[in-house]
Design an enzyme around this catalytic site. Structure first.
Site, PDB file in Angstrom:
ATOM      1  N   THR A 127       4.337 -37.851   4.774  1.00 46.21           N
ATOM      2  CA  THR A 127       3.968 -36.659   3.834  1.00 46.21           C
ATOM      3  C   THR A 127       4.489 -35.331   4.448  1.00 46.21           C
ATOM      4  O   THR A 127       4.618 -34.555   3.713  1.00 46.21           O
ATOM      5  CB  THR A 127       2.420 -36.652   3.764  1.00 46.21           C
ATOM      6  OG1 THR A 127       2.136 -35.380   3.112  1.00 46.21           O
ATOM      7  CG2 THR A 127       1.779 -36.384   5.320  1.00 46.21           C
ATOM      8  N   ASN A 153       7.766 -34.708   5.915  1.00 50.13           N
ATOM      9  CA  ASN A 153       8.967 -34.526   5.374  1.00 50.13           C
ATOM     10  C   ASN A 153       9.176 -35.494   4.197  1.00 50.13           C
ATOM     11  O   ASN A 153      10.218 -36.298   4.397  1.00 50.13           O
ATOM     12  CB  ASN A 153       9.872 -35.011   6.280  1.00 50.13           C
ATOM     13  CG  ASN A 153       9.546 -34.032   7.770  1.00 50.13           C
ATOM     14  OD1 ASN A 153       9.532 -32.718   7.672  1.00 50.13           O
ATOM     15  ND2 ASN A 153       9.126 -34.782   8.610  1.00 50.13           N
ATOM     16  N   CYS A 192       8.716 -33.719  13.702  1.00 49.54           N
ATOM     17  CA  CYS A 192       8.061 -34.195  14.806  1.00 49.54           C
ATOM     18  C   CYS A 192       8.924 -33.651  16.190  1.00 49.54           C
ATOM     19  O   CYS A 192       8.570 -33.935  17.176  1.00 49.54           O
ATOM     20  CB  CYS A 192       8.122 -35.693  14.817  1.00 49.54           C
ATOM     21  SG  CYS A 192       9.666 -36.366  14.510  1.00 49.54           S
TER      22      CYS A 192
END
Ligand code: PLP
Lengths: 430, 509
Positions: free
Chosen positions: B120, B122, B253
């Site tokens: 959700t 990227n 991330c």
């Protein structure tokens, strides 16, 4: 000892013996004589197993009944669920599932279609269609195709080969006219008297070995029907439900029938019903005397729930895509086999996964059928043209199974060819 | 009123979704016979369609997920369409190749059906990325978007699929699960038709992928330490870190989790961070941040990808409206310290250390808590330190003197540009590199006798696969497609003639 829980047999021989004694001696022997000692046992997907444990791939599918495979898990789950609430219902009353399916069917059919009448099998549905045509036009005469097959019930049997009507003293040659397929002049001659209630045709005649309609033929027949004031009855029992790559073969041909008959695959072999979809004009008796046709099991509601699921599955875009892939793979594979045996395997008739393979011998398909069976594939010859093998793969096949079928078919056709050659040499020397 | 409650033994949509895999399988069979020209034509079209929708989907994704920054998502979407394709356009994962000295012929064999999970955070960039990788390697792909981004992803997949099929790709080679759910995803992951799972998302999804029994590429979470020693260009580093930490509000991330700074440079760094748009918290403010943004020690999921000003308000901090990052100093890297963990919003930890050795230890400690195998960053001009740091931290990529968000993702470095960061054995993953096309293709190696006297063959100009007339369920093939078959047709004619002659011989006996 074969213990099936509900019943048991000592052996396969015992089973066949009792089949002769209590069921149908001629039919039992017919297959033994043809070299097909099949007693179908377990079934799953596009496979079934003979009592003796032999695995076979089903390319007969009972004429499309197992279009979605034997014991399709989605259909099993649907039927089991339906049984928690429904049984066949009561055919006299407005019925939940019958109405829901009728509405769904009308939506898939050509825009002129309005209502659905139910039978319990294809033959009964054809009877309903023919009776409906007679009521609508107030005439008795029905035109069908020579070598047509629309079932063996009271009215339907008259449309087919006289072998089956004469047997039961049920032939009415004055009421049933037959014309050759793909012959527009003969059709026009039959209709010219304006005394015909309806023309019934399979979109591609199965039992006749799937001769393809010539381009424009079906549309021209429809035009003739309009010109001579008669009804077009499309028997979509074998050509419906995506088998041609479209939901209904007749829609693919661009013809709006007045009546459409649906059977077999509509319940996936789970709980049989059959359906007749009719136009407003053909709905007249449903307003005049709705009890005109009565059938206790007709449109049994368990079958209706399953049919709704079948329609939903067949309508998925994934299915459409797969039918095209499967058809294409078979086309390529069969052509390659044909290149090896060009003077034996002389024709491929194909529309989607509706296929007829033509062999160069009056009963060539019987020979091929036998060798296919020996090589793990069950496909049936065309009763009314045994040169042609009906080759009817399912619409959810995987590439692996298609390749396996083609491998087995190639070998079986080769073996049949050798037998045919040996036979013709014998014939020469004899 | 519900009369019958449908009791479903399998998750809703499972049968339909299994059918998607089967359709993909058919498409993959055909796709595996495409040549490089066809593949390039498809990718030209798909990359272009993806780029053309980069802005629209960036807006839509922010709206649907409530995360991230539109202009940054545009950058990522373009990076994962036009730029990605530009980078790989000259690569070839399709044609045979020979190693003449080794006498080995290598034939590329696609995985088949890729089952791709997209996050959700990227949604579009990852969808673009995985679809393009699948196409470059002639795989069919079924995308299962995170439920939080399903509408935008489904639309994007449809656009890419239409572009691909129109450019000649096999019908059904790109599909999307429109109503994803956890049981449905589990069913698809374990389906035998799934050839490889590429899982980007939470740990649960990645572990499920590895449990599925199917080949899987799944990657672990990050927790990026960024070490600054006294030799670093502090103003530049501060700017880069604020840029990177605020990029798409930290939902890559690879975003910096905490800065570890040598005491000697710390005060200057704090000043420069402030100058670059960060708000550096007082000890009281840090308490508020811990309490309100990490209640019970856990990052608030509803704040993922939110603006720094929103976070400040949630925490009860007074900050300038232009604030892009909230810096929260803390002293000890230990598991119970929430600021030492991954933060998918622009809150940046800051730890002062007396020297390089202690800095490296602090970075190691962060990665012991979470994020092993992922990424780290360093700002330094001392090669020895850079090397020691790289060798000490348990990660598989370290970006040097760049923002890590785009550095470890291969956009600002020469690492493979990626939306899937392999965390390797440290991070319980089968992949230790940035995911790139070559990870989705195997090679059949046709090897000759090593004996020198045995010659190798010349395969130049030969085609390993024949593509018979390609037709599509939904779109008719362009007329040009039939052309290249001439040679093979001639060959077929020849074979046919030979077989006929043989048969004639046989029947003459
Ligand atoms: C075209 C066609 N119509 C009608 C029927 C009759 O269906 P049933 O056997 O269900 O009565 C069949 C059966 O083979 C058929 O193939």
């Amino acid at each position: 000892m074969y213990d099936y829980g509900f019943f048991s047999y000592d052996s396969k021989e015992d089973m066949l013996e009792r089949s002769r004694a209590f069921w149908n001696p001629d039919k039992t022997d017919f297959w033994q004589d043809a070299g097909i000692d099949l007693v179908i046992d377990r079934r799953e997907g596009y496979l079934f197993w003979d009592m003796a444990g032999r695995r076979l791939i089903d390319l007969h599918l009972n004429g499309g009944t197992y279009n979605l495979g034997h014991r399709n898990p989605e259909l099993i789950a649907t039927l089991e669920q339906a049984m928690q609430h429904f049984d066949i219902g009561n055919h006299h009353f407005p019925a939940l599932a019958r109405t829901a399916l009728a509405e769904a069917l009308v939506k898939t059919a050509s825009p002129n279609m309005r209502r659905v009448i139910y039978g319990s099998g294809g033959g009964e549905a054809v009877d309903i269609a023919l009776k409906t045509a007679r009521h609508t036009k107030q005439r008795r005469k029905i035109v069908s195709i020579i070598k047509a097959y629309h079932g063996h019930t009271g009215v339907a049997v008259g449309t087919g080969d006289e072998r089956f009507s004469k047997l039961f003293l049920s032939d009415h040659p004055d009421e049933f006219v037959q014309v050759p397929f793909n012959d527009l002049n003969a059709m026009e001659d039959a209709l010219r008297g304006r005394d015909v209630a309806g023309v019934i045709m399979e979109t591609i005649p199965a039992t006749y070995g799937f001769p393809l309609p010539e381009p424009g033929y079906l549309q021209a027949v429809k035009r003739l029907c309009e010109e001579y004031d008669t009804l077009y009855i499309a028997d979509e029992v074998q050509t419906g439900l995506m088998r041609t790559g479209e939901m209904w073969g007749i829609s693919k041909a661009g013809v709006e029938p007045d009546i459409m008959v649906i059977g077999k695959g509509i319940t996936g072999g789970m709980y049989p019903i059959a359906c007749v979809v009719v136009s407003e004009e053909c709905s007249a008796w449903l307003k005049e005397d709705g009890f005109g046709h009565i059938s206790t099991g007709g449109g049994g509601e368990l079958g209706c729930v399953v049919s709704l699921k079948v329609l939903e599955i067949c309508g998925r875009p994934e299915v459409r895509s797969m039918v095209h892939y499967i058809a294409e793979r078979f086309q390529q594979g069969l052509r390659q086999i044909q290149e090896i045996y060009p003077d034996w395997f002389i024709g491929i008739r194909q529309d989607g996964v509706v296929m007829g393979l033509e062999f160069n011998h009056p009963t060539g398909a019987k020979i091929v059928m036998k060798h296919l069976y020996a090589h793990g594939v069950w496909a049936i010859f065309s009763t009314l043209d045994p040169r042609i093998l009906q080759f009817k793969p399912g619409i959810l096949l995987s590439p692996e199974l298609v390749d396996e079928i083609l491998d087995r078919t190639e070998v079986a056709i080769g073996k049949a060819y050798a037998e045919f050659k040996a036979g013709s040499r014998q014939a020469v020397t004899a | 009123m519900t009369v019958i409650e449908i009791d479903r033994r399998e998750p809703p949509g499972a049968a339909r979704a299994a059918m998607m895999l089967q359709r993909a399988h058919w498409a993959a069979e055909l796709f595996a016979r495409y040549d490089i020209e066809r593949v390039r034509r498809i990718l030209d079209a798909v990359a272009q369609a993806a780029e053309a929708h980069a802005e629209r989907y960036a807006e839509w994704a922010v709206e649907e997920t409530g995360m991230g920054v539109v202009e940054h998502k545009v950058i990522k979407n373009v990076a994962c369409s036009r730029d990605l394709w530009a980078r790989y356009r000259d690569h070839d994962y399709v044609s045979p190749r020979t190693l003449d000295d080794d006498k080995v012929l290598e034939l590329p064999r696609p995985a088949g059906v890729v089952f791709a999970l997209t996050p959700t955070t990227n949604p579009i960039a990852t969808t673009y990325f995985k679809v393009l990788l699948a196409l470059m390697t002639r795989n069919a792909i079924v995308v299962s978007p995170h439920p939080g981004a399903k509408a935008v992803c489904a639309d994007a997949v449809r656009v890419l699929s239409d572009a691909a099929v129109q450019a000649g790709a096999p019908d059904g080679c790109i599909q999307v699960v429109e109503e994803p759910s956890i049981p449905l995803i589990e069913a698809l992951m374990t389906d035998q038709t799934t050839d490889v799972i590429v899982a980007t998302g939470g740990n649960a999804v990645v572990r499920a992928a590895y449990r599925s029994g199917n080949p899987a590429i799944g990657v672990g979470p990050g927790n990026v330490p960024s070490f600054l020693d006294a030799t670093a260009d502090i103003p530049a580093a501060a700017r880069l870190i604020v840029e990177s930490k605020s990029f798409d509000n930290s939902i890559l991330c690879t975003n910096e989790s905490a800065v570890i700074v040598e005491e000697e440079a710390a005060d200057q760094l704090v000043r420069e961070l402030g100058r670059a748009g960060a708000h550096v918290c007082s000890p009281e403010e840090v308490e508020l941040v811990r309490e309100r943004l990490f209640p019970e020690g856990r990052m608030r999921l509803d704040l993922i990808g939110k603006d720094a000003t929103v976070l400040a308000e949630e925490a009860g901090l007074k900050v300038a409206p232009t604030t892009r990052v909230i810096v929260a100093p803390f002293s000890l890297v230990v598991p119970e310290e929430p600021l030492a963990r991954e933060k998918l919003f622009p809150v940046l930890g800051l730890v002062r250390v007396p020297n390089t050795r202690a800095g490296i230890s602090a970075a190691q400690a962060m990665l012991r808590i979470t994020g092993a195998g992922h990424s780290a960053s360093i700002h330094s001009t001392r090669a020895q330190t850079i090397m020691e740091y790289g060798a000490a931290v348990k990660v598989l990529r370290v970006s040097v003197n760049v923002g890590n968000s785009l550095g470890s993702a291969g956009v600002l470095t020469n690492l493979a540009p990626t939306m899937t960061i392999g965390t390797g054995f440290y991070g319980r993953s089968s992949l230790g590199e940035n995911l790139e096309p070559r990870h989705l293709v195997n090679w059949t190696r046709v090897a000759y006798n090593a004996d020198r006297s045995v010659p190798f063959d010349d395969f130049a100009g030969m085609q390993p696969w024949r593509l018979d007339a390609v037709r599509h369920a939904s779109a008719p093939a362009p007329a040009a497609e039939a052309a290249p078959a001439v040679e093979t047709d001639l060959l077929r004619e020849e074979v046919r003639r030979l077989i006929l002659e043989e048969l004639k011989e046989l029947t003459r006996q």
